[in-house]
Scaffold this motif. Sequence first.
Motif, short mmCIF file in Angstrom:
data_model
loop_
_atom_site.label_atom_id
_atom_site.label_comp_id
_atom_site.label_asym_id
_atom_site.label_seq_id
_atom_site.Cartn_x
_atom_site.Cartn_y
_atom_site.Cartn_z
N TYR A 80 43.50 10.05 12.01
CA TYR A 80 44.16 8.97 11.28
C TYR A 80 43.27 8.28 10.25
N ASN A 81 42.06 8.81 10.07
CA ASN A 81 41.16 8.25 9.05
C ASN A 81 40.95 6.75 9.28
N MET A 82 40.79 6.38 10.55
CA MET A 82 40.69 4.98 10.92
C MET A 82 39.35 4.69 11.57
N ARG A 83 38.73 3.63 11.13
CA ARG A 83 37.47 3.19 11.72
C ARG A 83 37.78 2.21 12.84
N TYR A 84 37.42 2.59 14.06
CA TYR A 84 37.68 1.78 15.25
C TYR A 84 36.37 1.14 15.65
N LEU A 85 36.25 -0.16 15.40
CA LEU A 85 35.00 -0.87 15.60
C LEU A 85 35.07 -1.70 16.88
N TYR A 86 34.34 -1.30 17.90
CA TYR A 86 34.35 -2.06 19.13
C TYR A 86 33.06 -2.87 19.32
N ARG A 87 32.07 -2.60 18.50
CA ARG A 87 30.88 -3.45 18.46
C ARG A 87 31.17 -4.59 17.49
N LEU A 88 30.90 -5.81 17.90
CA LEU A 88 31.22 -6.97 17.08
C LEU A 88 30.54 -6.88 15.72
N GLN A 89 31.36 -6.95 14.66
CA GLN A 89 30.86 -6.89 13.29
C GLN A 89 30.89 -8.30 12.71
N ASP A 90 29.74 -8.98 12.72
CA ASP A 90 29.77 -10.36 12.26
C ASP A 90 30.14 -10.47 10.79
N ILE A 91 29.77 -9.48 10.00
CA ILE A 91 30.09 -9.54 8.57
C ILE A 91 31.59 -9.38 8.33
N GLY A 92 32.29 -8.80 9.28
CA GLY A 92 33.73 -8.62 9.15
C GLY A 92 34.52 -9.58 10.01
N SER A 93 33.85 -10.61 10.55
CA SER A 93 34.50 -11.58 11.42
C SER A 93 34.67 -12.91 10.71
N ASP A 94 35.54 -13.73 11.25
CA ASP A 94 35.78 -15.06 10.69
C ASP A 94 34.68 -15.99 11.19
N MET A 95 33.84 -16.47 10.27
CA MET A 95 32.70 -17.29 10.63
C MET A 95 33.10 -18.70 11.09
N ASP A 96 34.37 -19.03 11.00
CA ASP A 96 34.82 -20.34 11.47
C ASP A 96 34.95 -20.41 12.99
N TYR A 97 34.81 -19.26 13.65
CA TYR A 97 34.98 -19.21 15.10
C TYR A 97 33.69 -18.71 15.77
N ASN A 98 33.48 -19.19 16.99
CA ASN A 98 32.38 -18.67 17.81
C ASN A 98 32.93 -17.49 18.62
N LEU A 99 32.49 -16.30 18.25
CA LEU A 99 33.05 -15.08 18.83
C LEU A 99 31.99 -14.32 19.61
N THR A 100 32.43 -13.57 20.61
CA THR A 100 31.51 -12.77 21.41
C THR A 100 32.03 -11.34 21.49
N PRO A 101 31.12 -10.36 21.68
CA PRO A 101 31.55 -8.96 21.77
C PRO A 101 32.21 -8.66 23.11
N CYS A 102 32.81 -7.50 23.19
CA CYS A 102 33.48 -7.05 24.40
C CYS A 102 32.56 -6.11 25.17
N SER A 103 32.61 -6.12 26.48
CA SER A 103 31.79 -5.23 27.30
C SER A 103 32.22 -3.78 27.09
N TYR A 104 31.29 -2.88 27.33
CA TYR A 104 31.57 -1.45 27.12
C TYR A 104 32.73 -0.98 27.99
N ASP A 105 32.75 -1.39 29.26
CA ASP A 105 33.79 -0.93 30.17
C ASP A 105 35.17 -1.36 29.70
N GLN A 106 35.30 -2.60 29.25
CA GLN A 106 36.59 -3.08 28.76
C GLN A 106 36.94 -2.39 27.44
N CYS A 107 35.95 -2.07 26.64
CA CYS A 107 36.21 -1.34 25.40
C CYS A 107 36.78 0.04 25.69
#
Length: 417
Positions: A60-87
């Motif tokens: 599908y030519n789709m990039r599936y990003l499960y590692r938190l990409q801070d440059i692609g995230s909304d800096m107005d929020y405090n965000l955390t990455p997801c654990s590998y198992d849940q990913c």
Amino acid sequence: MKKLNIFVVMLVALTTLNVTSCSDDDFTDSIFPSVNETLDRTVYSFPLDTFIKVNFQEPYNMRYLYRLQDIGSDMDYNLTPCSYDQCVNLAVLNKYLWYDVYRDVVGQEFLKKYSPRVMHIIGSPAYNPTSGTIKLGTAEGGLKITLFNAESLKPDNIDNLNEYFFKTMHHEFSHILHQNVNYPQDFNLISSTFYNSAGWQDTPDSVVLGQGFVSPYASSQAREDWVEVIANYIVKDSITWAHMLDGATKSWEVATDVNYAHWKNCDAKVKKGLAHRDSVGYYWKVGTTSGGDTITIQVSRKYIQRNADGYAVPDANGNIVYLSVVDRTGNETGKDVILKKLQMVREWLAVNFNYDIDKVRDAVQKKQYLYDDKGYMVKDSNGRPINLLTYRRPDGTTLMEELRKQVDKYKELMPTK
């Protein structure tokens, strides 16, 4: 209304521009230069990285990003990455409950053309303390979907999966579709007098159902209403959907200074203005006080047969008598309005995308719930559908374990110590 502590579910479409979701319409070379790069087999995440490459990036030519990409995230929020198992859990369920459904029912070319080019997975929700809401997903320019709160994924709870993940995905994907082909603008007029962009999060499910909305967020604005019809219809099981439509036949009225004696006997939380539902379906909201025993109480209550003092008058069998709707053009119930919206959605998807929403819904239901050999949904002792993902089969295995093996099998390609 689904709440997480004081927070209410919020989904956001960041743009409603008519844009295409694919920059390479002939679907030849990837827009991502790393599609052919060799994955490092010594890295712990190699199995999931390979699964993603094989099932999302290559077809599908789709990039599936499960590692938190801070440059692609909304800096107005405090965000955390997801654990590998849940990913891993979310990735295999994404394929099973979303991509495979659309591929099998609507077609792979549909997915190649309209599926997002980027999916970004974030572990935490995006809290908005100002409005008391949380953001669970965004659709950006027809190209990218961000899913928040992935750490709370619960495969053993279908309601959780649907409410916080797959309803969000169908919601955001539907934004992408109407960003490509605009939905009928007549839709905006159906519930125009009821939209409430500022206070939707304070409105109970029952009230908005009576107004013709499938969820409180649907009552925020027309474009959210449109995609909420699609998302809720797809993921709600037949029992829940029928209960929603039944609730939507009940209308609500607003009254003040109602049954003060009842309020005096309420607990402290109610007296502070929190929601409360009594035995005949009142929704109480305490207003301003003006000293002593003088207080204004605003009540949103179901239209039922009442006496002069506002108390319910039951029928001969002791049942509450719900009155017909009288405050909407054409005397339509909320159920009538919801079904009218669903029909508009159904026709728009079929004409513009060859997308049969009823077949998509049926496929989703049969992937989520246990059905017998005759095609009937199997229910537990409480009359609820049985979760197919975690149902223990005669051989002792579960479907969820089977799905995870699609990732784990790539461990065989990793070097041994």
